[in-house]
Design a protein around this motif. Structure first.
Motif, PDB file in Angstrom:
ATOM      1  N   LEU A  53       0.816  -1.207   0.000  1.00  0.00           N
ATOM      2  CA  LEU A  53       0.000   0.000   0.000  1.00  0.00           C
ATOM      3  C   LEU A  53       0.852   1.261   0.000  1.00  0.00           C
ATOM      4  O   LEU A  53       0.678   2.143  -0.836  1.00  0.00           O
ATOM      5  N   GLN A  54       1.796   1.357   0.920  1.00  0.00           N
ATOM      6  CA  GLN A  54       2.601   2.570   1.016  1.00  0.00           C
ATOM      7  C   GLN A  54       3.483   2.787  -0.216  1.00  0.00           C
ATOM      8  O   GLN A  54       3.751   3.928  -0.596  1.00  0.00           O
ATOM      9  N   ASP A  55       3.921   1.702  -0.862  1.00  0.00           N
ATOM     10  CA  ASP A  55       4.793   1.814  -2.036  1.00  0.00           C
ATOM     11  C   ASP A  55       4.032   1.592  -3.331  1.00  0.00           C
ATOM     12  O   ASP A  55       4.651   1.391  -4.379  1.00  0.00           O
ATOM     13  N   PHE A  56       2.726   1.643  -3.279  1.00  0.00           N
ATOM     14  CA  PHE A  56       1.913   1.329  -4.458  1.00  0.00           C
ATOM     15  C   PHE A  56       2.114   2.350  -5.577  1.00  0.00           C
ATOM     16  O   PHE A  56       2.168   3.556  -5.339  1.00  0.00           O
ATOM     17  N   CYS A  57       2.185   1.837  -6.819  1.00  0.00           N
ATOM     18  CA  CYS A  57       2.208   2.696  -7.998  1.00  0.00           C
ATOM     19  C   CYS A  57       1.131   2.259  -8.995  1.00  0.00           C
ATOM     20  O   CYS A  57       0.319   3.074  -9.415  1.00  0.00           O
ATOM     21  N   ARG A  58       1.131   0.970  -9.359  1.00  0.00           N
ATOM     22  CA  ARG A  58       0.126   0.454 -10.293  1.00  0.00           C
ATOM     23  C   ARG A  58      -0.221  -0.989  -9.944  1.00  0.00           C
ATOM     24  O   ARG A  58       0.590  -1.703  -9.363  1.00  0.00           O
ATOM     25  N   ARG A  59      -1.409  -1.403 -10.346  1.00  0.00           N
ATOM     26  CA  ARG A  59      -1.841  -2.797 -10.203  1.00  0.00           C
ATOM     27  C   ARG A  59      -2.613  -3.183 -11.446  1.00  0.00           C
ATOM     28  O   ARG A  59      -3.475  -2.433 -11.907  1.00  0.00           O
ATOM     29  N   PHE A  60      -2.350  -4.375 -11.999  1.00  0.00           N
ATOM     30  CA  PHE A  60      -3.093  -4.801 -13.181  1.00  0.00           C
ATOM     31  C   PHE A  60      -3.069  -6.327 -13.307  1.00  0.00           C
ATOM     32  O   PHE A  60      -2.203  -7.008 -12.749  1.00  0.00           O
ATOM     33  N   GLY A  61      -4.053  -6.848 -14.040  1.00  0.00           N
ATOM     34  CA  GLY A  61      -4.150  -8.292 -14.247  1.00  0.00           C
ATOM     35  C   GLY A  61      -4.651  -9.056 -13.048  1.00  0.00           C
ATOM     36  O   GLY A  61      -4.586 -10.294 -13.025  1.00  0.00           O
ATOM     37  N   MET A  73      -7.476  -4.033 -16.311  1.00  0.00           N
ATOM     38  CA  MET A  73      -8.076  -3.629 -15.049  1.00  0.00           C
ATOM     39  C   MET A  73      -9.253  -4.557 -14.717  1.00  0.00           C
ATOM     40  O   MET A  73      -9.601  -5.442 -15.499  1.00  0.00           O
ATOM     41  N   THR A  74      -9.877  -4.361 -13.565  1.00  0.00           N
ATOM     42  CA  THR A  74     -11.078  -5.110 -13.203  1.00  0.00           C
ATOM     43  C   THR A  74     -12.216  -4.140 -12.910  1.00  0.00           C
ATOM     44  O   THR A  74     -11.992  -3.001 -12.495  1.00  0.00           O
ATOM     45  N   CYS A  75     -13.446  -4.605 -13.138  1.00  0.00           N
ATOM     46  CA  CYS A  75     -14.663  -3.833 -12.857  1.00  0.00           C
ATOM     47  C   CYS A  75     -15.538  -4.610 -11.881  1.00  0.00           C
ATOM     48  O   CYS A  75     -15.773  -5.801 -12.083  1.00  0.00           O
ATOM     49  N   GLN A 118     -23.003   1.650  -8.729  1.00  0.00           N
ATOM     50  CA  GLN A 118     -21.680   2.215  -8.986  1.00  0.00           C
ATOM     51  C   GLN A 118     -20.752   1.088  -9.441  1.00  0.00           C
ATOM     52  O   GLN A 118     -20.983  -0.079  -9.138  1.00  0.00           O
ATOM     53  N   MET A 119     -19.700   1.450 -10.162  1.00  0.00           N
ATOM     54  CA  MET A 119     -18.749   0.449 -10.628  1.00  0.00           C
ATOM     55  C   MET A 119     -17.336   0.909 -10.303  1.00  0.00           C
ATOM     56  O   MET A 119     -16.873   1.934 -10.809  1.00  0.00           O
ATOM     57  N   ILE A 120     -16.665   0.158  -9.452  1.00  0.00           N
ATOM     58  CA  ILE A 120     -15.286   0.445  -9.101  1.00  0.00           C
ATOM     59  C   ILE A 120     -14.383  -0.190 -10.150  1.00  0.00           C
ATOM     60  O   ILE A 120     -14.410  -1.403 -10.358  1.00  0.00           O
ATOM     61  N   ILE A 121     -13.617   0.659 -10.819  1.00  0.00           N
ATOM     62  CA  ILE A 121     -12.642   0.210 -11.816  1.00  0.00           C
ATOM     63  C   ILE A 121     -11.284   0.248 -11.138  1.00  0.00           C
ATOM     64  O   ILE A 121     -10.816   1.309 -10.717  1.00  0.00           O
ATOM     65  N   MET A 122     -10.673  -0.914 -11.017  1.00  0.00           N
ATOM     66  CA  MET A 122      -9.428  -1.009 -10.261  1.00  0.00           C
ATOM     67  C   MET A 122      -8.248  -1.286 -11.180  1.00  0.00           C
ATOM     68  O   MET A 122      -8.245  -2.246 -11.945  1.00  0.00           O
ATOM     69  N   ASP A 160      -0.765   5.317 -10.664  1.00  0.00           N
ATOM     70  CA  ASP A 160      -2.226   5.319 -10.728  1.00  0.00           C
ATOM     71  C   ASP A 160      -2.816   5.633  -9.357  1.00  0.00           C
ATOM     72  O   ASP A 160      -3.244   4.750  -8.635  1.00  0.00           O
ATOM     73  N   ILE A 161      -2.824   6.898  -9.009  1.00  0.00           N
ATOM     74  CA  ILE A 161      -3.420   7.409  -7.772  1.00  0.00           C
ATOM     75  C   ILE A 161      -2.975   6.608  -6.547  1.00  0.00           C
ATOM     76  O   ILE A 161      -3.762   5.854  -5.974  1.00  0.00           O
ATOM     77  N   PRO A 162      -1.725   6.729  -6.118  1.00  0.00           N
ATOM     78  CA  PRO A 162      -1.266   5.968  -4.957  1.00  0.00           C
ATOM     79  C   PRO A 162      -2.107   6.167  -3.705  1.00  0.00           C
ATOM     80  O   PRO A 162      -2.237   5.244  -2.897  1.00  0.00           O
ATOM     81  N   THR A 163      -2.695   7.360  -3.521  1.00  0.00           N
ATOM     82  CA  THR A 163      -3.489   7.596  -2.311  1.00  0.00           C
ATOM     83  C   THR A 163      -4.738   6.733  -2.266  1.00  0.00           C
ATOM     84  O   THR A 163      -5.296   6.501  -1.194  1.00  0.00           O
ATOM     85  N   ASN A 164      -5.205   6.254  -3.432  1.00  0.00           N
ATOM     86  CA  ASN A 164      -6.394   5.406  -3.476  1.00  0.00           C
ATOM     87  C   ASN A 164      -6.120   4.044  -4.084  1.00  0.00           C
ATOM     88  O   ASN A 164      -7.052   3.304  -4.397  1.00  0.00           O
ATOM     89  N   TYR A 165      -4.829   3.721  -4.283  1.00  0.00           N
ATOM     90  CA  TYR A 165      -4.413   2.397  -4.734  1.00  0.00           C
ATOM     91  C   TYR A 165      -5.037   2.001  -6.070  1.00  0.00           C
ATOM     92  O   TYR A 165      -5.402   0.851  -6.287  1.00  0.00           O
ATOM     93  N   GLY A 166      -5.161   2.996  -6.969  1.00  0.00           N
ATOM     94  CA  GLY A 166      -5.602   2.697  -8.324  1.00  0.00           C
ATOM     95  C   GLY A 166      -7.079   2.434  -8.479  1.00  0.00           C
ATOM     96  O   GLY A 166      -7.484   1.771  -9.436  1.00  0.00           O
ATOM     97  N   MET A 167      -7.903   2.957  -7.576  1.00  0.00           N
ATOM     98  CA  MET A 167      -9.349   2.766  -7.699  1.00  0.00           C
ATOM     99  C   MET A 167     -10.010   3.998  -8.308  1.00  0.00           C
ATOM    100  O   MET A 167      -9.670   5.130  -7.978  1.00  0.00           O
ATOM    101  N   HIS A 168     -10.972   3.763  -9.205  1.00  0.00           N
ATOM    102  CA  HIS A 168     -11.765   4.815  -9.850  1.00  0.00           C
ATOM    103  C   HIS A 168     -13.225   4.390  -9.750  1.00  0.00           C
ATOM    104  O   HIS A 168     -13.531   3.199  -9.643  1.00  0.00           O
ATOM    105  N   ASN A 169     -14.128   5.334  -9.828  1.00  0.00           N
ATOM    106  CA  ASN A 169     -15.535   4.987  -9.646  1.00  0.00           C
ATOM    107  C   ASN A 169     -16.430   5.632 -10.689  1.00  0.00           C
ATOM    108  O   ASN A 169     -16.353   6.839 -10.931  1.00  0.00           O
TER     109      ASN A 169
END
Length: 520
Positions: free
Chosen positions: A26-34, A337-339, A346-350, A361-370
Motif C-alpha cells: 500500500l505505502q509503495d503502491f504505484c500500479r496494479r493490473f491483471g 483492469m477489473t470492474c 456504482q462500478m469500481i474500476i481497479m 495510478d493514484i497511490p493515495t487510493n491504490y488505483g481505484m476509480h468509480n
C-alpha cells in the motif's frame, strides 16, 4: 551454459523476492493490473495480478503480487474505499494474473481458477479456496471430474449465485499456465467450463462453435428461465489457422443457462473499436426492461493502442452507446483492469497499466476509480467519488434517449432494430428471472467482516477472553494519554481534514488526470 542460465535465473528470482519483501503493497503502491477481484458482503477482495512500486522510474519491473488485499466499501479513503493488506495467503497458494475469483456470497467463500504465473514455472492445476470468515486458504480435494481440467488465463469468468456455479469461457493455454507446455504457441480455447462450488464438481463442454476466444468479458443477466450469460470482445483464433484476430464488438454471444444453449446476436449503434483486456460490469433497470453493460478501456485487439473510454451495451435492444468521453480532451489509455458493480449503482474500476504514461495510478487510493452508473450525484457526473449509501440504479439519460422509458425503466425499445437473429431470443428476453433464496451449507457467524476479524481471531488462536482482558486494560491507560494528546492536536487535525476534503471534492470534477481518484 544451461547451468549458468539456471544460476542467473535463480539469482534474478532471489533479487525479485528481496525487493518484494522490502516493499509495502500500500505505502509503495504505484500500479496494479491483471488481478482477480470479487465482492463478498461489504468487502472488495483483490488477489494476485502484477504490481509496480513507487517511484516507477526506480522500479520499472512488473512484480507478481503475492498478497490478498481487500477494500472496505464502508470506510472512506479520500473518496474511495479504504484498502487493507492484513489478510493471509500461504506461499504455496498460486500468485497469478488473468484468472478469476468465483465468489459464493452465501457461504462467504472465494474460489480461484486460472491465471498465468509471472515468476517461476506454472504449478499443476489444483483448486484453491479462500474462506472469508476465517481468513484461511485451503487446497480443495480434487474430485474425479477435475481430471481433464487445465488452468486457462484471460478467459471470460463469472459466478452465478442462485446455483453457486462458476463459469469460464475460452482463455489461453500457454507455458505460463500449463506445466510442460514448452515452446508451443499459446492456444485460445473454445471450451466452456462449469464449476459447482457446493459439490466441487467440474464439467467441460464445447462453446458456441470451434473458434478459440480469449481476453473478452462475460457477465450475467436475470433474463429467460434461469438467467443468461453474455460474452463479447477480445480476440479469436479461427479453427482453420492460428492467426489472432479481433472479435468484432457487434458480435454478442449469449448462453441460456436453463436451456443449455448458445446464441449469437448482432448489435448496432455506436460500436466500440475491437479490443481486449478491458473490463465490464452489468446492472439493470428496476423493472428489468433493460440490462445495461458498462465497458471501460482495454487494449486494441491487434495493435498496441489502448483506450480510455466508456461504452454501454443495452439489452435486449442490443444497442451500443458511447458514454465517455463526449468531447475531445486529454486521455489516459490503459488495460488489464477489473470492474466490480456495487449494489447495481456504482462500478469500481481497479488498476490497469498505462502504455503511454509513466505516472502512477493514484497511490493515495491504490488505483481505484468509480463510475456513477446512473449519474446520481448533484453534478450529474459520470466519474465521481464512491458513496456506499447509493444502493439503487437509475437509468441515465443517454440510455433513455436510445431505448425510451424513464430512470426506473419502462424501455420502449426491447428488440434489436433488425430483429433477433434467433426467434428463441425474442421469447427468452420476454421473461425475467427472480433467483430463489439460497441457504448456506455451513454455519455463518453473525459478523463476517474481514476488517473487523482479520487482525484477531481469523489469523490466530488466541482466546477471546485473553484478548478482551488485554484490550480493557490497555484502553484505560490509553484513554488517559489520548485525552491529553487529543486536546493538543485535535484542532490541527480537523483543519487538515477539512482542507483535504475540500481538495478531494474539487478533484472529483476533473476526470482528465491519471492522478484523480474519480476519473480514469
Amino acid at each position: 551454459m544451461a547451468t549458468e542460465n539456471i544460476v542467473l535465473l535463480t539469482l534474478a528470482l532471489l533479487v525479485d523476492l528481496s525487493i518484494q519483501q522490502q516493499k509495502d503493497p500500500l505505502q509503495d503502491f504505484c500500479r496494479r493490473f491483471g488481478q482477480q477481484t470479487a465482492v463478498i458482503d461489504r468487502n472488495l477482495y483483490i488477489d494476485g495480478g502484477l504490481v509496480n512500486y513507487n517511484p516507477l522510474t526506480q522500479n520499472p519491473r512488473n512484480y507478481s503480487n503475492p498478497n490478498l488485499l481487500y477494500a472496505d466499501l464502508d470506510v472512506n479513503n479520500n473518496g474511495m474505499p479504504q484498502e487493507y493488506d492484513n489478510l493471509t495467503k500461504p506461499a504455496d497458494a498460486p500468485d497469478v494474473s488473468g484468472g478469476v475469483l468465483w465468489a459464493d456470497t452465501v457461504n462467504k467463500m472465494l474460489y480461484l481458477y486460472g491465471g498465468e504465473f509471472t515468476q517461476g514455472s506454472p504449478q499443476s492445476f489444483s483448486g484453491w479456496a479462500y474462506d472469508a470468515i476465517y481468513n484461511r486458504w485451503n487446497i480443495i480435494k480434487a474430485d474425479p471430474s477435475q481430471g481433464q481440467i487445465q488452468r486457462a488465463s484471460y478467459g471470460g469468468g463469472i459466478a452465478v449465485q442462485d446455483g453457486a456455479t462458476g463459469y469460464y469461457y475460452g482463455g489461453w493455454l500457454s507455458n505460463a499456465s500449463v506445466p510442460g507446455w514448452g515452446s508451443n504457441r499459446p492456444m485460445a480455447l473454445s471450451s466452456f467450463l462449469e464449476y459447482d462450488m457446493l459439490q466441487n464438481t467440474w464439467s467441460n463442454s464445447s462453446g458456441p462453435d470451434s473458434t478459440g476466444r480469449a481476453e473478452g468479458v462475460m457477465v450475467y443477466i436475470p433474463a429467460s428461465d434461469r438467467g443468461m450469460l453474455v460474452y463479447f470482445g477480445g480476440v479469436q483464433t479461427p479453427y482453420t489457422n492460428n492467426t489472432i484476430i479481433g472479435q468484432d464488438m457487434d458480435d454478442i454471444l449469449l448462453y441460456d443457462i436453463g436451456n443449455d444453449k448458445w446464441y449469437f446476436q448482432k448489435a448496432t449503434g455506436q460500436i466500440p473499436e475491437n479490443r481486449r483486456r478491458f473490463c465490464a460490469g452489468v446492472t439493470w433497470a428496476q423493472d428489468l426492461s433493460s440490462y445495461n453493460i458498462y465497458l471501460y478501456g482495454g487494449l486494441a485487439a491487434t495493435a498496441g493502442n489502448a483506450f480510455d473510454d466508456v461504452y454501454i451495451l443495452s439489452l435486449p435492444s442490443f444497442t451500443w452507446i458511447k458514454w465517455y468521453p463526449t468531447t475531445p480532451g486529454a486521455d489516459y489509455p490503459h488495460h488489464s483492469m477489473t470492474c466490480n458493480v456495487i449494489d447495481g449503482a456504482q462500478m469500481i474500476i481497479m488498476g490497469g497499466t498505462f502504455p503511454n504514461s509513466t505516472a502512477c495510478d493514484i497511490p493515495t487510493n491504490y488505483g481505484m476509480h468509480n463510475l456513477d452508473l446512473g449519474q446520481q450525484n448533484s453534478q450529474k457526473a459520470k466519474w465521481f467519488i464512491f458513496r456506499p449509501n447509493i444502493t439503487t440504479y437509475q437509468v441515465p439519460s443517454a440510455i433513455i434517449s436510445a431505448i425510451g422509458g424513464s430512470a426506473t425503466g419502462g424501455a420502449s425499445v426491447r428488440a434489436p432494430s433488425h430483429g433477433f437473429d434467433n426467434p428463441d431470443l425474442q421469447t427468452y428476453f420476454q421473461r425475467t428471472y427472480l433467483p430463489p433464496a439460497r441457504s448456506p451449507t455451513r454455519a455463518i457467524p453473525t459478523s463476517t467482516s474481514a476488517s473487523s476479524s482479520s487482525a484477531s481471531s481469523k489469523s490466530n488462536s488466541t482466546s477471546v477472553g485473553a484478548i478482551v482482558g488485554a484490550v480493557i486494560g490497555g484502553v484505560v491507560g490509553a484513554l488517559l494519554i489520548a485525552g491529553i494528546i487529543y486536546y493538543c492536536v485535535s484542532s490541527r487535525k480537523r483543519k487538515k481534514r477539512n482542507t483535504a476534503a475540500k481538495e478531494q471534492q474539487e478533484m472529483a470534477m476533473k476526470p482528465d488526470s491519471v492522478d484523480v481518484a474519480m476519473g480514469p
